[in-house]
Scaffold this motif. Structure first.
Motif, PDB file in Angstrom:
ATOM      1  N   VAL A 165     -12.979   3.836  -3.776  1.00 55.76           N
ATOM      2  CA  VAL A 165     -11.658   4.376  -4.094  1.00 55.76           C
ATOM      3  C   VAL A 165     -11.037   5.011  -2.853  1.00 55.76           C
ATOM      4  O   VAL A 165      -9.864   4.790  -2.532  1.00 55.76           O
ATOM      5  CB  VAL A 165     -11.751   5.412  -5.230  1.00 55.76           C
ATOM      6  CG1 VAL A 165     -10.443   6.187  -5.374  1.00 55.76           C
ATOM      7  CG2 VAL A 165     -12.087   4.721  -6.549  1.00 55.76           C
ATOM      8  N   PRO A 211     -12.256  -0.970  -7.452  1.00 51.97           N
ATOM      9  CA  PRO A 211     -11.335   0.174  -7.419  1.00 51.97           C
ATOM     10  C   PRO A 211     -10.115  -0.021  -8.302  1.00 51.97           C
ATOM     11  O   PRO A 211      -9.601   0.937  -8.878  1.00 51.97           O
ATOM     12  CB  PRO A 211     -10.933   0.261  -5.934  1.00 51.97           C
ATOM     13  CG  PRO A 211     -12.046  -0.391  -5.195  1.00 51.97           C
ATOM     14  CD  PRO A 211     -12.524  -1.484  -6.100  1.00 51.97           C
ATOM     15  N   GLU A 212      -9.619  -1.284  -8.428  1.00 48.49           N
ATOM     16  CA  GLU A 212      -8.429  -1.520  -9.250  1.00 48.49           C
ATOM     17  C   GLU A 212      -8.701  -1.179 -10.711  1.00 48.49           C
ATOM     18  O   GLU A 212      -7.864  -0.571 -11.389  1.00 48.49           O
ATOM     19  CB  GLU A 212      -7.992  -2.977  -9.128  1.00 48.49           C
ATOM     20  CG  GLU A 212      -6.717  -3.307  -9.900  1.00 48.49           C
ATOM     21  CD  GLU A 212      -5.531  -2.470  -9.472  1.00 48.49           C
ATOM     22  OE1 GLU A 212      -4.683  -2.175 -10.343  1.00 48.49           O
ATOM     23  OE2 GLU A 212      -5.440  -2.088  -8.289  1.00 48.49           O
ATOM     24  N   ARG A 269      -5.503   5.840 -14.923  1.00 41.32           N
ATOM     25  CA  ARG A 269      -4.120   5.886 -15.392  1.00 41.32           C
ATOM     26  C   ARG A 269      -4.052   5.876 -16.916  1.00 41.32           C
ATOM     27  O   ARG A 269      -3.143   6.459 -17.516  1.00 41.32           O
ATOM     28  CB  ARG A 269      -3.325   4.704 -14.815  1.00 41.32           C
ATOM     29  CG  ARG A 269      -2.921   4.870 -13.358  1.00 41.32           C
ATOM     30  CD  ARG A 269      -1.849   3.873 -12.965  1.00 41.32           C
ATOM     31  NE  ARG A 269      -2.345   2.505 -13.004  1.00 41.32           N
ATOM     32  CZ  ARG A 269      -2.851   1.867 -11.959  1.00 41.32           C
ATOM     33  NH1 ARG A 269      -2.937   2.478 -10.794  1.00 41.32           N
ATOM     34  NH2 ARG A 269      -3.265   0.624 -12.050  1.00 41.32           N
ATOM     35  N   THR A 290     -10.887   0.975 -11.648  1.00 43.06           N
ATOM     36  CA  THR A 290     -11.000   2.433 -11.666  1.00 43.06           C
ATOM     37  C   THR A 290      -9.631   3.064 -11.807  1.00 43.06           C
ATOM     38  O   THR A 290      -9.426   3.958 -12.635  1.00 43.06           O
ATOM     39  CB  THR A 290     -11.662   2.944 -10.366  1.00 43.06           C
ATOM     40  OG1 THR A 290     -12.881   2.246 -10.145  1.00 43.06           O
ATOM     41  CG2 THR A 290     -11.943   4.443 -10.466  1.00 43.06           C
ATOM     42  N   PHE A 291      -8.665   2.605 -11.006  1.00 40.04           N
ATOM     43  CA  PHE A 291      -7.315   3.163 -11.070  1.00 40.04           C
ATOM     44  C   PHE A 291      -6.696   2.933 -12.446  1.00 40.04           C
ATOM     45  O   PHE A 291      -6.045   3.824 -13.004  1.00 40.04           O
ATOM     46  CB  PHE A 291      -6.429   2.538  -9.991  1.00 40.04           C
ATOM     47  CG  PHE A 291      -6.856   2.847  -8.594  1.00 40.04           C
ATOM     48  CD1 PHE A 291      -7.348   4.098  -8.254  1.00 40.04           C
ATOM     49  CD2 PHE A 291      -6.780   1.889  -7.598  1.00 40.04           C
ATOM     50  CE1 PHE A 291      -7.759   4.386  -6.961  1.00 40.04           C
ATOM     51  CE2 PHE A 291      -7.177   2.165  -6.295  1.00 40.04           C
ATOM     52  CZ  PHE A 291      -7.669   3.421  -5.986  1.00 40.04           C
ATOM     53  N   LYS A 292      -6.880   1.737 -12.994  1.00 42.19           N
ATOM     54  CA  LYS A 292      -6.313   1.438 -14.309  1.00 42.19           C
ATOM     55  C   LYS A 292      -6.914   2.350 -15.379  1.00 42.19           C
ATOM     56  O   LYS A 292      -6.216   2.834 -16.268  1.00 42.19           O
ATOM     57  CB  LYS A 292      -6.568  -0.031 -14.664  1.00 42.19           C
ATOM     58  CG  LYS A 292      -5.700  -1.010 -13.905  1.00 42.19           C
ATOM     59  CD  LYS A 292      -5.984  -2.440 -14.339  1.00 42.19           C
ATOM     60  CE  LYS A 292      -5.094  -3.423 -13.587  1.00 42.19           C
ATOM     61  NZ  LYS A 292      -5.371  -4.840 -13.985  1.00 42.19           N
ATOM     62  N   THR A 313      -9.930   2.364  -0.388  1.00 43.75           N
ATOM     63  CA  THR A 313      -8.711   1.698  -0.836  1.00 43.75           C
ATOM     64  C   THR A 313      -7.493   2.573  -0.591  1.00 43.75           C
ATOM     65  O   THR A 313      -6.445   2.103  -0.146  1.00 43.75           O
ATOM     66  CB  THR A 313      -8.805   1.360  -2.340  1.00 43.75           C
ATOM     67  OG1 THR A 313      -9.914   0.481  -2.543  1.00 43.75           O
ATOM     68  CG2 THR A 313      -7.537   0.678  -2.824  1.00 43.75           C
ATOM     69  N   LEU A 314      -7.611   3.860  -0.854  1.00 44.88           N
ATOM     70  CA  LEU A 314      -6.496   4.779  -0.646  1.00 44.88           C
ATOM     71  C   LEU A 314      -6.158   4.929   0.833  1.00 44.88           C
ATOM     72  O   LEU A 314      -4.996   5.116   1.192  1.00 44.88           O
ATOM     73  CB  LEU A 314      -6.831   6.145  -1.244  1.00 44.88           C
ATOM     74  CG  LEU A 314      -6.905   6.217  -2.766  1.00 44.88           C
ATOM     75  CD1 LEU A 314      -7.415   7.583  -3.206  1.00 44.88           C
ATOM     76  CD2 LEU A 314      -5.545   5.945  -3.388  1.00 44.88           C
TER      77      LEU A 314
END
Length: 214
Positions: free
Chosen positions: A133, A87-88, A95, A90-92, A136-137
């Motif tokens: 994701v 997930p990290e 962004r 994915t977020f990067k 994680t949220l």
């Protein structure tokens, strides 16, 4: 006709994606690149509508490549295609400007569907990625959960500590003796699982993302 570019260091995967794309009558592969550096040079020249971008590239990463391409071509739509389910990452990627995230084991049908979905304003993700994701949220951060265990007085003292006040000034501000402030700080350290003022300050600001230690 939607124009597609592919950035992938594996020749077999790159050619496979290109054949999948060209098999769809509404899509056309106009550019394939083996590195991020090649992509930064070639993609602006070919002006594709959608890019299928690998994350793990030889030098510059796919995430960094995505960020740079979006600076040059804000309207470019980029779908990350990778083996990672983190997930990290994915977020990067999101962004950096990506608008979709798929696993390389996705079927050709899923890949083509994702391209059409992103052209219609969607954010395609495989079910595995979407589940991770969301999980994680929904999971509170450890720092935030630990800070929430503090009493109102302990939180007040921690906030002053995080602002850089020494124990004596904290005692004056909250109307307590030095020894009582030290006792509260021992409890704070225990609840936050830290051993120093610096660690406590870092954890406080980690739990309060809207604030800054600067």
């Amino acid at each position: 006709m939607t124009k597609i570019a592919i950035v992938e260091d594996s020749k077999i995967v790159r050619e496979g994606f290109a054949s999948f794309v060209n098999a769809d009558p509404d899509l056309k592969c106009v550019c394939t690149c083996a590195t991020a550096e090649e992509a930064l040079d070639q993609i602006p020249k070919h002006k594709p509508d959608v890019v299928l971008m690998d994350i793990h590239l030889p030098k510059l990463s796919g995430i960094e490549c995505t960020e740079r391409l979006k600076q040059q071509m804000p309207g470019l739509q980029i779908i990350m295609v990778t083996v990672y389910e983190d997930p990290e990452r994915t977020f990067k990627a999101l962004r950096a400007g990506a608008c979709g995230y798929l696993l390389k084991r996705s079927t050709p049908e899923e890949l083509i569907s994702a391209i059409h979905e992103v052209r219609q304003g969607g954010v395609p993700m495989t079910r595995e990625i979407a589940r991770k994701v969301i999980a994680t949220l929904q999971k509170p951060t450890t720092a935030a959960a630990e800070v929430e265990t503090l009493s109102a007085r302990e939180l007040e003292i921690l906030e002053l500590l995080a602002q850089g006040f020494p124990n004596k000034q904290i005692a004056l501000r909250v109307g307590l003796s030095d020894s009582t402030v030290r006792w509260h700080l021992q409890n704070v350290y225990q609840k936050l699982h830290v051993r120093s003022r610096t660690e406590a300050t870092v954890k406080f600001y980690s739990a309060k993302p809207g604030q800054s230690a600067l």
